[in-house]
Design an enzyme around this catalytic site. Structure first.
Site, mmCIF file in Angstrom:
data_model
loop_
_atom_site.group_PDB
_atom_site.id
_atom_site.type_symbol
_atom_site.label_atom_id
_atom_site.label_comp_id
_atom_site.label_asym_id
_atom_site.label_seq_id
_atom_site.Cartn_x
_atom_site.Cartn_y
_atom_site.Cartn_z
ATOM 1 N N HIS A 233 25.690 37.081 70.809
ATOM 2 C CA HIS A 233 26.920 37.822 71.133
ATOM 3 C C HIS A 233 28.053 37.655 70.123
ATOM 4 O O HIS A 233 29.096 37.080 70.423
ATOM 5 C CB HIS A 233 27.416 37.489 72.534
ATOM 6 C CG HIS A 233 27.418 36.017 72.904
ATOM 7 N ND1 HIS A 233 28.009 35.053 72.148
ATOM 8 C CD2 HIS A 233 26.883 35.383 73.976
ATOM 9 C CE1 HIS A 233 27.854 33.883 72.728
ATOM 10 N NE2 HIS A 233 27.162 34.047 73.833
ATOM 11 N N ASP A 306 23.154 40.364 76.972
ATOM 12 C CA ASP A 306 23.858 39.233 77.601
ATOM 13 C C ASP A 306 24.162 39.545 79.070
ATOM 14 O O ASP A 306 25.236 39.227 79.578
ATOM 15 C CB ASP A 306 25.140 38.861 76.845
ATOM 16 C CG ASP A 306 25.683 37.494 77.276
ATOM 17 O OD1 ASP A 306 25.017 36.804 78.089
ATOM 18 O OD2 ASP A 306 26.785 37.136 76.822
ATOM 19 N N PHE A 325 33.231 33.649 83.332
ATOM 20 C CA PHE A 325 33.048 34.547 82.187
ATOM 21 C C PHE A 325 31.629 35.110 82.230
ATOM 22 O O PHE A 325 30.664 34.350 82.339
ATOM 23 C CB PHE A 325 33.219 33.790 80.876
ATOM 24 C CG PHE A 325 34.609 33.285 80.610
ATOM 25 C CD1 PHE A 325 35.513 34.053 79.890
ATOM 26 C CD2 PHE A 325 35.011 32.027 81.067
ATOM 27 C CE1 PHE A 325 36.790 33.585 79.628
ATOM 28 C CE2 PHE A 325 36.294 31.545 80.807
ATOM 29 C CZ PHE A 325 37.193 32.323 80.090
HETATM 30 ZN ZN LIG Z 1 26.627 32.859 75.415
#
Ligand SMILES: [Zn+2]
Length: 431
Positions: A233, A306, A325
């Site tokens: 990412h 992700d 998150f």
């Molecule tokens: Zn990560």
């Protein structure tokens, strides 16, 4: 014998440099013929005229939450979401409970996903025991059990000496480390990208150096020990530059971009919704342009989701302090990528799909991601021009934390085949 003929589609198989109208014959789960006007014989014929026929998408970065967090996702819901999105192979991150740092969890992931899942699932092994950053896992044993690569995703390996040792050990067995680059002391209490928007909103920012310092470190370590590192990412412009210069020096470094970063920036954070809270944080417009440029010039070889499900309740917690998150992405990924990269004219369809099929498969040495003769018939049929609105409430995923919710995208997976079996058609799961 089970036979299916996919008739009249535009076959885009980047790994074999094919982009032309052709029929594809599938027999007993394998691709056996690709050509013009193939005689269907007894085969079931699926007319895919006007559609794209591509290798099933390979996602080398997703969190399926099993074992440990069934309220967020499991192999059934996660692989159904994958099929909806056109993905046929998922590499599951090891930050489960317990962590995939041993043979028992590895075997559990492989056997349970095979039993209840509808697409292929392969596990990452953790780099360190319990992802605690103290002691390396038994790489050789984990590979023997079925782990295809190593990652402590969610956690950085802060100890540089240990990371160096991990690179050496992974190199010895020809495996890749996929790393979550974050210097946690720099992140501190930061919530969103540190910049003009965070200052305007009065929210603590995460400086770009939180990511870039670790990207730089890991590239340097990979260079010194001739190891191979994959940067998960990638979020900021500086990291793209570091990867680009590392590759120019001949260092074995690769990177991945998450689709959400292609149409979301820190400007979206003004609503302070949990569904935009992610690490690394969405950057500025400049960061976004750099990610796109990285994809265009080949610096970034891989697009991965992700996919990180969190429940509605978890995401509704206080945005600044408690909401976790992470965002889901399997079902919207292809639409975002086609809209932002292909329909925008930035990158060809073949080069774009390479980053979701043959490139990630080659990176992790998986025998997937192409439509070569004799390959598993893992195939996605794409309607390139279908315009559709993302409705997270209708997702197959158990969670709703999707920054794409409500947006209109152009391009969609309309049929997903795994090992010759159609598992999704027109948004419906068929098994
Ligand atoms: Zn990560």
């Amino acid at each position: 014998m089970a036979k299916t003929l996919l008739k009249g589609g535009r076959v885009v198989d980047p790994g074999n440099a094919i982009d032309r109208v052709a029929d594809v014959l599938v027999v007993d789960g394998k691709v056996v013929q690709l050509g013009q006007a193939i005689d269907p014989g007894e085969a079931d014929v699926i007319d895919v005229t006007g559609k794209v026929v591509a290798p099933g998408l390979v996602d080398i970065h997703c969190h399926l939450r099993d074992p440990g967090f069934p309220e967020r996702e499991d192999f059934q819901s996660g692989t159904r979401a994958a099929a909806r999105g056109g993905f046929t192979t998922l590499i599951a991150m090891p930050n489960t409970s317990p962590v995939c740092d041993n043979i028992i969890v590895t075997e559990y992931v492989l056997s349970k996903s095979k039993r209840v899942g509808i697409v292929n699932v392969l596990p990452y092994g953790a780099i360190t025991m319990g992802q605690q950053g103290q002691e390396l896992t038994p790489f050789v044993d984990l590979v023997a059990a079925g782990c295809v690569a190593f990652s402590d995703d969610g956690q950085p390996v802060m100890n540089s000496g240990l990371m160096r040792q991990a690179l050496i050990q992974a190199k010895a067995i020809n495996k890749v480390l996929a790393v979550h680059c974050e210097d946690k002391p720099i992140t501190g209490e930061g919530v969103i990208n540190d910049g003009e928007v965070s200052r305007r909103l009065g929210i603590k920012g995460i400086p770009y150096t939180s990511e870039a310092v670790m990207v730089g470190r890991d590239i340097l370590l990979a260079e010194e020990v001739s190891g191979q590192v994959h940067i998960c990412h990638v979020g900021c412009a500086r990291s793209v530059e570091l990867i680009r210069s590392g590759r120019q020096r001949g260092i074995a470094v690769s990177g991945e971009v998450i689709p959400h970063y292609l149409n979301t920036t820190d400007e979206n954070m003004v609503t302070m919704e949990g569904r935009f809270k992610i690490k690394p944080p969405f950057g500025s417009k400049c960061d976004q342009e750099a990610l796109k440029q990285g994809l265009v010039d080949g610096t970034i070889e891989v697009i991965a989701t992700d996919h990180a499900p969190y429940t509605v309740a978890e995401k509704k917690r206080d945005f600044l302090r408690e909401a976790p998150f992470g965002l889901i992405g399997l079902e919207a990924a292809l639409g975002v990528v086609l809209t932002e990269m292909v329909h925008s004219g930035l990158l060809s369809l073949s080069d774009t799909l390479a980053k979701m099929t043959s490139n990630p498969a080659r990176l992790l040495r998986l025998n997937k991601g192409t439509l070569g003769i004799g390959q598993d018939a893992d195939i996605v049929i794409i309607d390139l021009d279908q315009e559709w609105q993302v409705k997270a409430s209708e997702n197959e995923s158990r969670c709703r934390n999707c920054p794409q919710d409500g947006r209109w995208l152009k391009g969609k997976a309309v049929l997903t085949m795994v090992g010759g079996r159609v598992v999704m058609k027109d948004d419906k799961i068929l098994i």
